[in-house]
Design a protein around this motif. Structure first.
Motif, PDB file in Angstrom:
ATOM      1  N   GLU A 132       0.820  -1.205   0.000  1.00  0.00           N
ATOM      2  CA  GLU A 132       0.000   0.000   0.000  1.00  0.00           C
ATOM      3  C   GLU A 132       0.861   1.265   0.000  1.00  0.00           C
ATOM      4  OE1 GLU A 132      -3.095  -0.118  -0.437  1.00  0.00           O
ATOM      5  OE2 GLU A 132      -3.762  -2.106   0.227  1.00  0.00           O
ATOM      6  N   PHE A 133       0.418   2.250  -0.786  1.00  0.00           N
ATOM      7  CA  PHE A 133       1.110   3.527  -0.880  1.00  0.00           C
ATOM      8  C   PHE A 133       0.106   4.666  -0.685  1.00  0.00           C
ATOM      9  CE2 PHE A 133       3.536   0.530  -3.376  1.00  0.00           C
ATOM     10  CZ  PHE A 133       4.853   0.813  -3.044  1.00  0.00           C
ATOM     11  N   VAL A 134       0.507   5.668   0.074  1.00  0.00           N
ATOM     12  CA  VAL A 134      -0.301   6.873   0.275  1.00  0.00           C
ATOM     13  C   VAL A 134       0.610   8.077   0.061  1.00  0.00           C
ATOM     14  CG1 VAL A 134      -1.632   8.266   1.912  1.00  0.00           C
ATOM     15  CG2 VAL A 134      -1.911   5.773   1.877  1.00  0.00           C
ATOM     16  N   GLY A 135       0.188   8.986  -0.800  1.00  0.00           N
ATOM     17  CA  GLY A 135       1.036  10.125  -1.130  1.00  0.00           C
ATOM     18  C   GLY A 135       2.305   9.706  -1.836  1.00  0.00           C
ATOM     19  N   GLY A 136       2.254   8.571  -2.520  1.00  0.00           N
ATOM     20  CA  GLY A 136       3.424   8.063  -3.223  1.00  0.00           C
ATOM     21  C   GLY A 136       4.440   7.406  -2.332  1.00  0.00           C
ATOM     22  N   ARG A 137       4.167   7.323  -1.036  1.00  0.00           N
ATOM     23  CA  ARG A 137       5.109   6.744  -0.074  1.00  0.00           C
ATOM     24  C   ARG A 137       4.570   5.408   0.458  1.00  0.00           C
ATOM     25  NH1 ARG A 137       5.001  12.228   1.387  1.00  0.00           N
ATOM     26  NH2 ARG A 137       3.581  11.802   3.108  1.00  0.00           N
ATOM     27  N   PHE A 138       5.470   4.490   0.721  1.00  0.00           N
ATOM     28  CA  PHE A 138       5.108   3.168   1.241  1.00  0.00           C
ATOM     29  C   PHE A 138       4.430   3.305   2.596  1.00  0.00           C
ATOM     30  CE2 PHE A 138       6.547  -0.416   3.982  1.00  0.00           C
ATOM     31  CZ  PHE A 138       5.786  -1.417   3.400  1.00  0.00           C
ATOM     32  N   LEU A 139       3.281   2.660   2.748  1.00  0.00           N
ATOM     33  CA  LEU A 139       2.544   2.672   4.014  1.00  0.00           C
ATOM     34  C   LEU A 139       2.746   1.362   4.755  1.00  0.00           C
ATOM     35  CD1 LEU A 139       0.519   4.114   5.885  1.00  0.00           C
ATOM     36  CD2 LEU A 139      -1.329   3.008   4.574  1.00  0.00           C
ATOM     37  N   TYR A 140       2.351   0.241   4.128  1.00  0.00           N
ATOM     38  CA  TYR A 140       2.591  -1.071   4.704  1.00  0.00           C
ATOM     39  C   TYR A 140       2.330  -2.139   3.649  1.00  0.00           C
ATOM     40  CZ  TYR A 140      -2.553  -1.372   5.569  1.00  0.00           C
ATOM     41  OH  TYR A 140      -3.921  -1.406   5.448  1.00  0.00           O
ATOM     42  N   GLU A 154     -13.739 -28.258  -2.601  1.00  0.00           N
ATOM     43  CA  GLU A 154     -14.045 -27.582  -1.350  1.00  0.00           C
ATOM     44  C   GLU A 154     -12.795 -26.904  -0.817  1.00  0.00           C
ATOM     45  OE1 GLU A 154     -15.865 -28.557   3.093  1.00  0.00           O
ATOM     46  OE2 GLU A 154     -15.767 -30.101   1.559  1.00  0.00           O
ATOM     47  N   ALA A 155     -12.880 -25.612  -0.534  1.00  0.00           N
ATOM     48  CA  ALA A 155     -11.722 -24.876  -0.056  1.00  0.00           C
ATOM     49  C   ALA A 155     -11.436 -25.208   1.403  1.00  0.00           C
ATOM     50  CB  ALA A 155     -11.965 -23.372  -0.197  1.00  0.00           C
ATOM     51  N   PRO A 156     -10.171 -25.375   1.781  1.00  0.00           N
ATOM     52  CA  PRO A 156      -9.839 -25.664   3.165  1.00  0.00           C
ATOM     53  C   PRO A 156     -10.039 -24.433   4.043  1.00  0.00           C
ATOM     54  CG  PRO A 156      -7.846 -25.296   1.888  1.00  0.00           C
ATOM     55  CD  PRO A 156      -8.986 -25.309   0.911  1.00  0.00           C
ATOM     56  N   ALA A 157     -10.289 -24.675   5.306  1.00  0.00           N
ATOM     57  CA  ALA A 157     -10.433 -23.569   6.241  1.00  0.00           C
ATOM     58  C   ALA A 157      -9.099 -22.848   6.387  1.00  0.00           C
ATOM     59  CB  ALA A 157     -10.892 -24.093   7.610  1.00  0.00           C
ATOM     60  N   ALA A 158      -9.152 -21.510   6.409  1.00  0.00           N
ATOM     61  CA  ALA A 158      -7.923 -20.728   6.537  1.00  0.00           C
ATOM     62  C   ALA A 158      -7.361 -20.899   7.940  1.00  0.00           C
ATOM     63  CB  ALA A 158      -8.212 -19.261   6.260  1.00  0.00           C
ATOM     64  N   PRO A 159      -6.063 -21.230   8.092  1.00  0.00           N
ATOM     65  CA  PRO A 159      -5.477 -21.454   9.401  1.00  0.00           C
ATOM     66  C   PRO A 159      -5.180 -20.172  10.153  1.00  0.00           C
ATOM     67  CG  PRO A 159      -3.820 -21.699   7.712  1.00  0.00           C
ATOM     68  CD  PRO A 159      -5.128 -21.487   7.002  1.00  0.00           C
ATOM     69  N   ALA A 160      -5.260 -19.031   9.490  1.00  0.00           N
ATOM     70  CA  ALA A 160      -4.936 -17.747  10.103  1.00  0.00           C
ATOM     71  C   ALA A 160      -5.818 -16.680   9.469  1.00  0.00           C
ATOM     72  CB  ALA A 160      -3.454 -17.433   9.892  1.00  0.00           C
ATOM     73  N   PRO A 161      -5.831 -15.461  10.032  1.00  0.00           N
ATOM     74  CA  PRO A 161      -6.607 -14.391   9.396  1.00  0.00           C
ATOM     75  C   PRO A 161      -6.232 -14.240   7.931  1.00  0.00           C
ATOM     76  CG  PRO A 161      -5.818 -13.683  11.543  1.00  0.00           C
ATOM     77  CD  PRO A 161      -5.165 -15.007  11.269  1.00  0.00           C
ATOM     78  N   ARG A 162      -7.221 -13.980   7.109  1.00  0.00           N
ATOM     79  CA  ARG A 162      -6.958 -13.913   5.677  1.00  0.00           C
ATOM     80  C   ARG A 162      -6.050 -12.739   5.312  1.00  0.00           C
ATOM     81  NH1 ARG A 162     -11.294 -13.811   0.645  1.00  0.00           N
ATOM     82  NH2 ARG A 162      -9.929 -14.865  -0.838  1.00  0.00           N
ATOM     83  N   PHE A 163      -6.157 -11.636   6.058  1.00  0.00           N
ATOM     84  CA  PHE A 163      -5.341 -10.452   5.803  1.00  0.00           C
ATOM     85  C   PHE A 163      -4.482 -10.166   7.026  1.00  0.00           C
ATOM     86  CE2 PHE A 163      -9.098 -10.169   3.191  1.00  0.00           C
ATOM     87  CZ  PHE A 163      -8.626  -9.730   1.966  1.00  0.00           C
ATOM     88  N   GLN A 164      -3.169 -10.108   6.845  1.00  0.00           N
ATOM     89  CA  GLN A 164      -2.239  -9.828   7.933  1.00  0.00           C
ATOM     90  C   GLN A 164      -1.181  -8.838   7.467  1.00  0.00           C
ATOM     91  OE1 GLN A 164      -1.140 -14.087   8.838  1.00  0.00           O
ATOM     92  NE2 GLN A 164      -1.558 -13.437  10.929  1.00  0.00           N
ATOM     93  N   ILE A 165      -1.043  -7.731   8.175  1.00  0.00           N
ATOM     94  CA  ILE A 165      -0.012  -6.749   7.849  1.00  0.00           C
ATOM     95  C   ILE A 165       1.352  -7.302   8.239  1.00  0.00           C
ATOM     96  CG2 ILE A 165       0.902  -4.473   8.450  1.00  0.00           C
ATOM     97  CD1 ILE A 165      -2.001  -3.493   8.561  1.00  0.00           C
ATOM     98  N   VAL A 166       2.307  -7.178   7.321  1.00  0.00           N
ATOM     99  CA  VAL A 166       3.660  -7.712   7.523  1.00  0.00           C
ATOM    100  C   VAL A 166       4.500  -6.644   8.218  1.00  0.00           C
ATOM    101  CG1 VAL A 166       5.694  -8.688   6.412  1.00  0.00           C
ATOM    102  CG2 VAL A 166       3.420  -9.073   5.421  1.00  0.00           C
ATOM    103  N   GLN A 167       4.930  -6.932   9.431  1.00  0.00           N
ATOM    104  CA  GLN A 167       5.756  -5.977  10.168  1.00  0.00           C
ATOM    105  C   GLN A 167       7.167  -5.936   9.572  1.00  0.00           C
ATOM    106  OE1 GLN A 167       4.602  -3.963  12.377  1.00  0.00           O
ATOM    107  NE2 GLN A 167       2.610  -4.873  12.838  1.00  0.00           N
ATOM    108  N   GLY A 168       7.684  -4.727   9.398  1.00  0.00           N
ATOM    109  CA  GLY A 168       9.055  -4.567   8.937  1.00  0.00           C
ATOM    110  C   GLY A 168       9.299  -4.987   7.505  1.00  0.00           C
ATOM    111  N   PHE A 169       8.270  -4.948   6.669  1.00  0.00           N
ATOM    112  CA  PHE A 169       8.445  -5.360   5.278  1.00  0.00           C
ATOM    113  C   PHE A 169       9.442  -4.442   4.574  1.00  0.00           C
ATOM    114  CE2 PHE A 169       7.408  -5.190   0.762  1.00  0.00           C
ATOM    115  CZ  PHE A 169       7.385  -6.538   0.431  1.00  0.00           C
TER     116      PHE A 169
END
Length: 326
Positions: free
Chosen positions: A189-197, A227-242
């Motif tokens: 994600e970028f806001v104002g042309g700068r990396f957000l997360y 049949e799709a398997p159950a997701a083992p973790a939240p579908r969306f997770q922000i990556v710290q320190g990317f």
């Protein structure tokens, strides 16, 4: 008094931004551009214009909203108004072919893709792929129309059957299937042309990957009919320190294409090679992922637009320089 103008066609996606504007005390007005009339003889109001028109607008019965928005943006730009995500950005939002051509100019790798118009050409294009492949719409949004095929025969049956979904612009992409060692993609994600997360998105439930909360109900689609398997973790997770060199290339790309706010998606293959496959200039955020990380995209957007508005007002208040008549 100048204000922020938000151009869009989906009120549900704007709700978090409204809350951020209210929290920061920013004046704004919404332009809902599903239809309308534009008087080219009139001058637009002063302000900062944020374009959030979506490639998936046709799925909400707003078939010509992008075309109308393109006209409005051309009008705004002809009068020198400050437009965030301008006409060029809209071109990229509604055409993956345009995205891929532009990305390649910055050394950003995309999956091998063939644009085809007509069912016969779709099938013939698939025959040139050495292995599994996917189809997708050139103008889509949310991953709509994405399907995985392991044979040309399976595609031929699909294209000739009632389940076939044509792209709204008539262009279907046949794209090499990038096999990842783990079922996830990354969205930067970028806001104002700068990396957000960056956010890691679990793809085990299918390809409809819109992160907005309003997209989460009933959007699971298993691309191979199992049949799709159950997701083992939240579908969306922000990556710290990317941190990845791709960020710098993305920043150069968005700066050169009139994009101020965006989410760009990529997948990493078994050899660690990054393939960028989607640019979203109408970006949304997942509230659960943001709450867990303490990072908030819509608040960042509101701050950025507020800074742009203050800069505009400062310029308007600045007196004209006196003429040197000596």
């Amino acid at each position: 008094m100048s204000k922020i103008y938000v151009i869009h066609e989906n009120s549900a996606w704007v709700e978090p931004l409204r809350a951020a504007f209210a929290e920061q005390g920013l004046p704004y007005e919404e332009w809902f551009l599903d239809e309308g009339a534009l008087d080219l003889a009139q001058a637009p109001p002063q302000g900062v214009f944020y374009n959030r028109m979506s490639a998936s607008s046709h799925t909400r019965n707003h078939r010509y909203a992008p075309e109308y928005t393109a006209a409005v943006l051309a009008w705004l730009e002809s009068h020198g108004r400050r437009v965030i995500n301008n006409g060029r950005a809209l071109q990229l939002e509604i055409s993956k072919v345009a995205q891929y051509a532009a990305l390649s100019n910055y050394g950003i790798r995309t999956p091998r893709s063939i644009a085809a118009v007509g069912k016969r050409h779709i099938v013939e294009a698939a025959g040139t792929m050495p292995g599994s492949f996917i189809t997708k719409h050139n103008r889509a949004g949310k991953g709509l129309g994405v399907r995985l095929f392991h044979s040309v025969k399976a595609l031929e049956d699909y294209v000739s059957g009632e389940a076939f979904e044509p792209s709204i612009d008539g262009i279907t992409l046949i794209q090499e299937y990038i096999r990842a060692p783990e079922p996830y993609i990354t969205r930067v994600e970028f806001v104002g042309g700068r990396f957000l997360y960056a956010v890691r998105v679990d793809t085990s439930l299918g390809f409809e990957l819109c992160p907005a909360d309003v997209c989460q109900a009933g959007d699971a689609f298993c691309p191979v009919g199992q049949e799709a398997p159950a997701a083992p973790a939240p579908r969306f997770q922000i990556v710290q320190g990317f941190d990845n060199p791709i960020i710098e290339r993305y920043q150069r790309f968005i700066a050169a294409n009139g994009i101020g706010i965006s989410g760009i998606e990529f997948i990493t293959d078994e050899n660690g090679q990054i393939y960028t496959y989607d640019v979203n200039t109408n970006t949304n955020y997942n509230s659960d992922a943001e709450a867990a990380a303490g990072l908030y995209g819509m608040q960042a957007i509101a701050r950025y637009l507020g800074e742009e508005l203050r800069g505009l007002r400062a310029g308007q208040a600045r007196p004209e320089p006196a003429l040197d008549t000596a």
